[in-house]
Motif scaffolding. Structure first.
Motif, short mmCIF file in Angstrom:
data_model
loop_
_atom_site.label_atom_id
_atom_site.label_comp_id
_atom_site.label_asym_id
_atom_site.label_seq_id
_atom_site.Cartn_x
_atom_site.Cartn_y
_atom_site.Cartn_z
N GLY A 1 2.51 -6.85 -2.56
CA GLY A 1 1.14 -7.69 -2.74
C GLY A 1 0.47 -6.93 -3.94
N VAL A 2 -0.64 -7.62 -4.23
CA VAL A 2 -1.42 -7.18 -5.51
C VAL A 2 -2.88 -7.07 -5.09
CG1 VAL A 2 -2.31 -7.38 -7.73
CG2 VAL A 2 0.17 -8.01 -7.51
N PHE A 3 -3.44 -6.02 -5.05
CA PHE A 3 -4.87 -5.86 -4.65
C PHE A 3 -5.58 -5.40 -6.27
CE2 PHE A 3 -2.41 -4.86 -1.13
CZ PHE A 3 -3.24 -5.16 -0.02
N GLU A 4 -6.59 -6.62 -6.64
CA GLU A 4 -7.30 -6.36 -7.84
C GLU A 4 -8.85 -6.18 -7.40
OE1 GLU A 4 -6.52 -9.90 -9.88
OE2 GLU A 4 -4.37 -9.64 -9.93
N ARG B 1 3.63 2.51 3.99
CA ARG B 1 4.92 3.32 4.46
C ARG B 1 5.83 2.27 4.83
NH1 ARG B 1 1.79 4.77 10.02
NH2 ARG B 1 2.17 2.64 11.22
N GLY B 2 7.06 2.79 5.36
CA GLY B 2 7.99 1.82 5.82
C GLY B 2 8.50 1.08 4.73
N GLY B 3 8.91 1.51 3.53
CA GLY B 3 9.38 0.73 2.41
C GLY B 3 8.50 -0.15 1.64
N ALA B 4 7.11 -0.31 2.01
CA ALA B 4 6.35 -1.08 1.59
C ALA B 4 6.13 -0.77 -0.20
CB ALA B 4 4.83 -1.22 2.27
N HIS B 5 5.58 -1.73 -0.80
CA HIS B 5 5.51 -1.54 -2.28
C HIS B 5 4.37 -2.45 -2.84
CE1 HIS B 5 7.77 -5.28 -2.75
NE2 HIS B 5 8.38 -4.70 -1.75
N PRO B 6 2.94 -2.04 -2.52
CA PRO B 6 1.91 -2.66 -3.30
C PRO B 6 1.68 -2.26 -4.53
CG PRO B 6 1.18 -1.19 -1.72
CD PRO B 6 2.74 -1.05 -1.73
N ARG B 7 0.75 -3.07 -5.19
CA ARG B 7 -0.14 -2.64 -6.76
C ARG B 7 -1.38 -2.58 -6.46
NH1 ARG B 7 1.30 -2.92 -12.28
NH2 ARG B 7 -0.53 -3.54 -13.39
N LEU B 8 -1.99 -1.82 -7.10
CA LEU B 8 -3.44 -1.48 -6.93
C LEU B 8 -3.87 -1.82 -8.60
CD1 LEU B 8 -4.41 1.11 -4.39
CD2 LEU B 8 -3.94 -1.12 -4.03
N GLU B 9 -4.99 -2.63 -8.61
CA GLU B 9 -5.73 -2.73 -10.25
C GLU B 9 -7.05 -2.62 -9.96
OE1 GLU B 9 -4.10 -6.21 -12.14
OE2 GLU B 9 -1.86 -5.74 -11.96
N ASN C 1 11.97 4.67 0.45
CA ASN C 1 11.50 3.39 -0.47
C ASN C 1 10.28 2.76 -0.61
OD1 ASN C 1 14.37 3.00 -1.00
ND2 ASN C 1 14.58 2.37 1.23
N SER C 2 9.24 3.57 0.22
CA SER C 2 7.90 3.05 -0.05
C SER C 2 7.32 3.55 -1.38
CB SER C 2 7.01 4.00 0.98
OG SER C 2 7.48 3.72 2.35
N SER C 3 6.60 2.92 -2.15
CA SER C 3 6.09 3.06 -3.29
C SER C 3 4.73 2.33 -3.75
CB SER C 3 7.12 2.61 -4.34
OG SER C 3 7.12 1.15 -4.58
N LEU C 4 3.89 3.10 -4.59
CA LEU C 4 2.69 2.39 -4.72
C LEU C 4 2.48 2.40 -6.06
CD1 LEU C 4 -0.17 1.77 -4.04
CD2 LEU C 4 -0.86 4.01 -3.96
N GLU C 5 2.16 1.35 -6.84
CA GLU C 5 1.65 1.44 -8.39
C GLU C 5 -0.06 1.20 -8.44
OE1 GLU C 5 2.77 -0.63 -12.56
OE2 GLU C 5 3.62 -1.16 -10.78
N ALA C 6 -0.73 2.13 -9.11
CA ALA C 6 -2.24 1.92 -9.17
C ALA C 6 -2.46 2.21 -10.63
CB ALA C 6 -2.76 3.11 -8.35
N VAL C 7 -3.14 1.04 -11.34
CA VAL C 7 -3.71 1.09 -12.44
C VAL C 7 -5.21 0.89 -12.78
CG1 VAL C 7 -3.63 -0.03 -14.56
CG2 VAL C 7 -1.47 -0.18 -13.15
#
Length: 808
Positions: free
Chosen positions: A154-157, A172-180, A198-204
């Motif tokens: 998901g995307v959190f804006e 955790r657990g292979g999740a991969h959200p994006r924070l903006e 396999n867990s990842s996070l992208e934050a901008v």
């Protein structure tokens, strides 16, 4: 029911009404709605556990944000299992074992939802759910702010976690959200926590601050990518990586961190690009363990608030700095432990209070085309196995440009050191090193200073305008040791001599345009113009010096100890003359006792005695303390200690308050360097100098106990007891006789009472106190006698009890 808009309004009664019917609860209205319907909820508090399983819109009334409260007594207040829209709701949870808003399936939109709760999580996203969450806030002092788990995304804006009892955002657990453009603050755990394979996070464009813990924590094979983010005001490290974590920081700002700004270990990998790190209390970058690596490009690390190196690389880790700036820090780059490595390219290191680059314990550093300026020490290769290369670097405005000690063996090529205060290149304590095409200009001391017979190699080096000389090769080392020098030049116009260790030095013909080649070994500073040599004072006979010692007030045990030492030395000398073996007696001493008990005086007499017996060449006394030996940076301390030792050659080096070299809370105190240098000098030049260390009894006992290397080099400890009142009286009587005064009737008795009553605290100075008392009496006597018109001889010479100063 027919397709259309489903509107739910609250009438204040216990029933719900729809255009085509009435419903007993909000849950019933949700059950009746079809995909695409819009449910508008009237203001009020709803004690229901809602489950949205259709693609409907569930919202509060327009213009009344927060007026609809979903607040059941337990369980999950709101569960979304469809691609619905949830807007303008206020969600409250009370179940510490369940989330307040749970998204389990679909691609829902959560808009302007405020969550105030004490739940396990404010928002929890699981499994295949991929929500878009905009302008939502979470206030959850009881648990996690936002949790994305088990493959969720998901995307959190423009969302905000205003408080969390644990992590602000947990992945955790292979999740991969994006924070903006999100804000996470006032959390009691990590601001952003990413863990698991396999867990990842992208934050901008996000901000993490006011965190009780690490700002960003990535661990256990997780990855994260932060762009244009701020991390600041944490209580622990700003960014922490552990156990195969991977993190990329681009255009980020990490600042106001009391601990390490970035700490990574256990094979973690960090890439920083155009990122600034500032106002950190410990290390800016702290890199540990084999396989751990930092790659920094166009980054700036500066403005340390603590007393630690800006970049710390140890235990086999690797750091690469390319086009970076490090400035306004205590130390810039420390690389230590075998296998650790730092590669620094086209970078600037400046405004460093201590050492810009330190390499120790077998580590390696490679600096190419770097600029070091305004540091105490430019680069220091400390010990055996430590090395690397400095290539094409400039070092400007330091105390010492490059130091090589204790078997370190770096290669320094095409480097220029300008305006060092003490030395351009300094090699000591078995240091080695190859210096190729290097240049030193405008040194306040030497250009190249190589001592102890160190076998450094100098080729095609050049010195210009060095105040004490271009090259200095001090005596020391075994025959055949010493520097190897080839094709080196200097602008010195003095006569040039070959160094003393002939086999170690090769010289070539000087360039025709230069005044000369490499200067020879110099045992003193530049020779002054020829003058008549000063006559050396005739040493007094030992009996005369011992007579002066005997004349001192008190100190009976000290006199016995000195006489015993003198007798041992004298008998040893006579046995040698008779062809017999002489017992070896170490001549270095420890003097313990309070100030003003005659330690300095006895040290001076001891030196004279040894000179009269032919043990010392001169017998003079050189008195120093911590301030004379310990420099403001690491490199200058060894030089200062060496220079003090050299001044004392042939005599006694007296170190007062020696315990100050090893304070109880020493930390990174530079006094240890003075001790290490002193111990080696005492061993290498044991016949040239007698060393006496002095100080308070308790402090000196501690000093010797924590420094066994020092303790083993002293033959005995002599304790100087405090003077007794009658001995202090005798000192005053001696002072009076020397200055042509006498004690009048009753003055001696008054002085005894005075010295008995005077406080014996830290300010009490023993013999110094007696002399100060005499001076005070003389001053008060002058004030009294000056009032007399025609004073007699007795008036001018007699001191009475009324002349004693008041006891404070």
């Amino acid at each position: 029911m027919a397709q259309g808009t489903v509107q739910v309004t609250h009438t204040g009664t216990s029933r719900w009404r729809r255009r085509t019917g009435e419903y007993a609860s909000l849950a019933a209205a949700l059950e009746a709605a079809a995909d695409g319907d819009v449910l508008t909820v009237a203001p009020g508090t709803y004690r229901e556990n809602l489950v949205v399983e259709r693609a409907v819109t569930l919202r509060g009334p327009e213009g009344s944000p927060g007026s609809v409260r979903i607040a059941p007594v337990d369980g999950v207040p709101l569960t979304v299992r469809a691609s619905a829209v949830v807007q303008d709701l206020h969600v409250e949870g009370q179940d510490s074992a369940a989330p307040a808003l749970l998204v389990e399936e679909g691609t829902p939109e959560l808009l302007d939802v405020r969550i105030v709760t004490r739940s396990a999580a404010g928002i929890e996203v699981r499994g295949g759910a991929r929500p878009t969450v905009r302008r939502c806030t979470v206030d959850n002092p009881g648990g996690v702010g936002i949790a994305v788990l088990d493959g969720g995304g998901g995307v959190f804006e423009e969302c905000e976690v205003v408080a969390a009892g644990q992590s602000g955002v947990l992945v955790r657990g292979g999740a991969h959200p994006r924070l903006e453009r999100c804000r996470v603050h006032h959390t009691s755990g990590a601001g952003l926590s990413v863990t698991g394979e396999n867990s990842s996070l992208e934050a901008v464009g996000c901000e993490v601050y006011e965190v009780k813990g690490s700002g960003v924590h990535v661990t256990a094979r997780a990855t994260a990518h932060l762009t244009d983010c701020d991390v600041h005001r944490t209580t622990a490290d700003g960014v922490t990586l552990d156990t195969d974590a991977v993190l990329t920081l681009a255009d980020c700002r990490i600042h106001d961190i009391p601990e390490n700004a970035v700490d990574l270990r256990s094979r973690s990998v960090l890439t920083l690009t155009r990122t600034t790190v500032r106002q950190f209390g410990r290390n800016g970058l702290s890199v540990w363990d084999p396989g751990t690596r930092v790659d920094a490009n166009q980054c700036e690390i500066f403005d340390s608030t603590g007393d630690y190196p800006a970049v710390w690389v140890s235990d086999g880790a690797t750091a690469v700095l390319d086009s970076c700036r490090v400035h306004d820090v205590p130390d810039a780059l420390f690389v230590l432990d075998r296998g650790s490595r730092a590669d620094v390219v086209d970078s600037d290191i400046s405004q460093v209070r201590n050492t810009a680059v330190s390499v120790s314990d077998g580590a390696t550093a490679q600096l190419d085309d770097c600029r070091i300026r305004d540091a105490a020490t430019g680069a220091w290769f400390r010990d055996h196995g430590s090395g690397g290369t400095l290539s094409g670097c400039t070092v400007d405005g330091t105390q010492t440009g490059v130091i090589v000690t204790k078997g370190a063996d770096p290669t320094i090529e095409r480097c220029t050191v300008t305006s060092p205060a003490e030395a351009g290149f300094y090699v000591s304590a078995d240091g080695r090193g190859s210096f190729l095409n290097c240049r030193v200009a405008d040194s306040g001391g030497y250009g190249f200073h190589v001592i102890d017979g160190c076998r450094a190699t100098l080729r095609k080096c050049r010195t210009e305008r060095c105040a004490r000389g271009g090259y200095e090769f001090a005596e020391g080392g075994a025959p055949g040791s010493g520097p190897v020098v080839e094709d080196c030049t200097s602008d010195e116009s003095t006569g040039l001599r070959a160094p003393a260790h002939e086999t170690a030095v090769e010289t070539s013909r000087p360039s025709p345009s230069l005044s000369g080649a490499i200067p020879g070994q110099r045992t003193t500073e530049r020779e002054p113009p020829a003058t008549e040599p000063e006559a050396t004072p005739q040493a007094r006979a030992s009996k005369a010096v011992l007579g002066e010692l005997d004349a001192l007030v008190g100190l009976e045990n000290v006199k016995r100890e000195v006489r015993a030492l003198t007798d041992m030395i004298e008998v040893g000398r006579r046995r040698q003359l008779a062809g017999l073996k002489a017992a070896s007696a170490r001549r270095h001493l420890v003097f313990t006792g309070s100030p003003g008990t005659g330690k300095t005086t006895v040290a001076r007499l001891y030196g004279e005695i040894l000179a009269s017996l032919g043990v010392l060449e001169k017998g003079h006394l050189v008195e120093v303390s911590r301030v004379d030996l310990v420099g403001e940076h690491i490199g200058s301390t060894a030089i200062r200690t060496q220079e003090a030792f050299d001044r004392a050659r042939g005599g006694v080096l007296f170190i007062d308050e020696a315990y100050a070299l090893s304070p109880e809370d020493s930390g990174r105190d530079f006094g240890r360097e003075a001790i290490d240098t002193l111990v080696k000098l005492m061993e290498d030049h044991r016949e040239a100098v007698v060393v006496i260390v002095a100080g308070y009894t308790v402090e000196m006992e501690r000093f010797l106990s924590v420094n066994p290397g020092v303790a083993s080099r002293f033959s005995r400890t002599i304790t100087f007891n405090d003077y007794l009142p009658d001995e202090l009286l005798r000192i005053v009587e001696q002072q009076a006789e020397e200055h042509e005064y006498r004690l009048g009737p009753g003055a001696a008795e008054a002085l005894l009472k005075y010295f008995t009553a005077i406080p014996k605290g830290a300010a009490f100075g023993n013999g110094r106190t007696a002399r100060q008392t005499f001076e005070a009496m003389v001053e008060r006597h002058a004030g009294r006698v000056a009032q007399l018109d025609e004073p007699s001889t007795d008036d001018l010479t007699l001191l009475y009890s009324e002349d004693l100063p008041e006891l404070s």
